[in-house]
Write an enzyme that holds these catalytic residues in place. Structure first.
Site, short mmCIF file in Angstrom:
data_model
loop_
_atom_site.label_atom_id
_atom_site.label_comp_id
_atom_site.label_asym_id
_atom_site.label_seq_id
_atom_site.Cartn_x
_atom_site.Cartn_y
_atom_site.Cartn_z
N GLU A 1 -0.02 -0.96 5.85
CA GLU A 1 0.99 -0.48 6.78
C GLU A 1 0.80 1.00 7.00
O GLU A 1 1.01 1.52 8.08
CB GLU A 1 2.40 -0.74 6.21
CG GLU A 1 3.53 -0.60 7.24
CD GLU A 1 4.08 0.81 7.35
OE1 GLU A 1 4.80 1.08 8.32
OE2 GLU A 1 3.80 1.65 6.48
N ASP B 1 0.84 -1.21 0.00
CA ASP B 1 0.00 0.00 0.00
C ASP B 1 0.87 1.26 0.00
O ASP B 1 2.03 1.23 0.41
CB ASP B 1 -0.97 0.00 1.20
CG ASP B 1 -0.25 -0.06 2.54
OD1 ASP B 1 0.74 -0.80 2.65
OD2 ASP B 1 -0.66 0.66 3.47
ZN LIG Z 1 6.62 2.21 4.36
#
Ligand SMILES: [Zn+2]
Length: 379
Positions: free
Chosen positions: A138, A73
């Protein structure tokens, strides 16, 4: 290896996987790894896609499991017209690859994947186990990503001895910093209770701003520790403070204070909570408090993985990296819960989360060589 890394990095950047979306990035990686014999396990939780790809068998610390960890992501692009090259075009200009996620961290993720792939092709019967732990969350909540995969592995009693997180760690020059730990982070939401009233009749009220001043002074000047060899001293900052109705004739009934500590391994969240409780009691403050622990500190110190990583960087990048525990939190905090020795190493972090995010293609090639060198040393 270099061309493979760059073309995979471009394919990943061209998928607009704004957190927690994955947009097919992990499938692309899974197909490559499966082709060289990796076992692919999908571990989706909520709207987050996670992947645990493994090759080989772990048998204790002499035949260890070494994991590579990363995320597919990216953060949003902001105003796309501000970008010199469109953020998902993955253009290479003068040896620099541009795009959202180029540095954080699709470039180094591609390097991790190709390093593992190349190592397995060259050493199909390697000892120990290689695992790739890849998540699509994340950058956002980080609730259904690495933390859930770690819970799953722990429930199964699956050991991970070492982990390299490919987060961009280089600061002034490629290879100058390896993160060998991170500070803990804990936040308190505190309400000091008083009695609201008219400012002209203070004997009928109790002003929580006034009653808190001694406490706040002690809270913000208290020396928690002096740090240690690997960490700076613990620090506390008040992030938000609020009281009053906006009127000049009302004594506020409550004072709200939010403070955060970045803390080292010399204290613990239990010690911090107990000390704050003791201070509140000392000043006789009626209060409500709630704590939110975002991550305990972890430290790989100067263990076998740290040494292997330092030697690999010296060999490939011709620079002796500094060990550092600064910066914000990363998914390393979750992986360390397994007792894993965790380091973070990757390319320059100067453009991460910015317009015109970019990475030098030479750095990605070197990252691949460094990651592969670490595998050679530990397996
Ligand atoms: Zn990162």
């Amino acid at each position: 290896m270099k061309n493979n890394i760059i073309s995979l990095a471009q394919s990943l950047i061209q998928r607009p996987s704004i957190s927690p979306k994955d947009e097919g990035c992990q499938q692309l990686i899974a197909d490559r790894l499966a082709a060289v014999g990796f076992n692919i396990e999908w571990l989706p939780f909520g709207d987050t896609l996670n992947m645990w790809a493994t090759h080989g068998t772990e048998n204790g610390i002499d035949e260890p499991c070494i994991a590579f960890a990363g995320h597919t992501d990216v953060v949003p692009t902001g105003d796309e017209s501000q970008w010199t090259y469109p953020p998902f075009s993955a253009e290479i200009v003068d040896g620099v690859l541009y795009g959202r996620g180029a540095a954080d961290m699709k470039g180094s993720l591609a390097a991790l994947v190709v390093a593992a792939e190349t190592f397995v092709k060259e050493n199909p019967n390697h000892k120990g186990k290689i695992g790739l732990l890849i998540t699509s969350d994340e950058e956002a909540a980080a609730k259904d990503g690495t933390v859930k995969v770690v819970e799953t592995l722990m429930q199964r009693g699956e050991a991970v001895h070492y982990c390299v997180v490919g987060e961009p760690s280089s600061a002034k020059q490629f290879g100058d910093i390896i993160k060998n730990g991170r500070r803990g982070s804990i936040t308190a939401d505190l309400c000091i209770e008083g009695i609201q009233g008219h400012v002209a009749y203070p004997h009928l009220a109790e002003n929580p701003v006034h009653t808190s001043l001694g406490f706040l002074t002690e809270l913000t000047t208290y020396q928690w520790d002096n740090g240690n060899e690997f960490f700076p001293a613990t620090s506390l900052q008040i992030a938000n403070i609020k009281a009053g109705t906006g009127s000049n004739n009302v004594i506020p009934g409550e004072l709200y204070v939010q403070f955060n500590l970045r803390y080292c391994t010399e204290v613990s969240d239990e010690i911090i909570k107990a000390k704050v409780a003791e201070m509140l009691q000392k000043y006789g403050l009626k209060h409500r408090i709630s704590w939110n622990l975002s991550g305990k500190p972890f430290l790989a110190g100067n263990g076998k993985l740290v040494q292997a990583a330092v030697q690999a960087v010296e060999k490939v990048a011709n620079i002796t990296p500094k060990l550092d525990t600064g910066g914000g939190t990363s998914d390393g905090r979750f992986i360390a819960l397994m007792g894993t020795e965790v380091v973070e190493f990757g390319p320059m972090n100067t453009t991460i989360h910015k317009v015109n995010e970019c990475v030098a293609v030479d750095e990605l090639a070197k990252c691949g060589e460094i990651y592969q060198e670490i595998l050679k040393k530990l397996l």
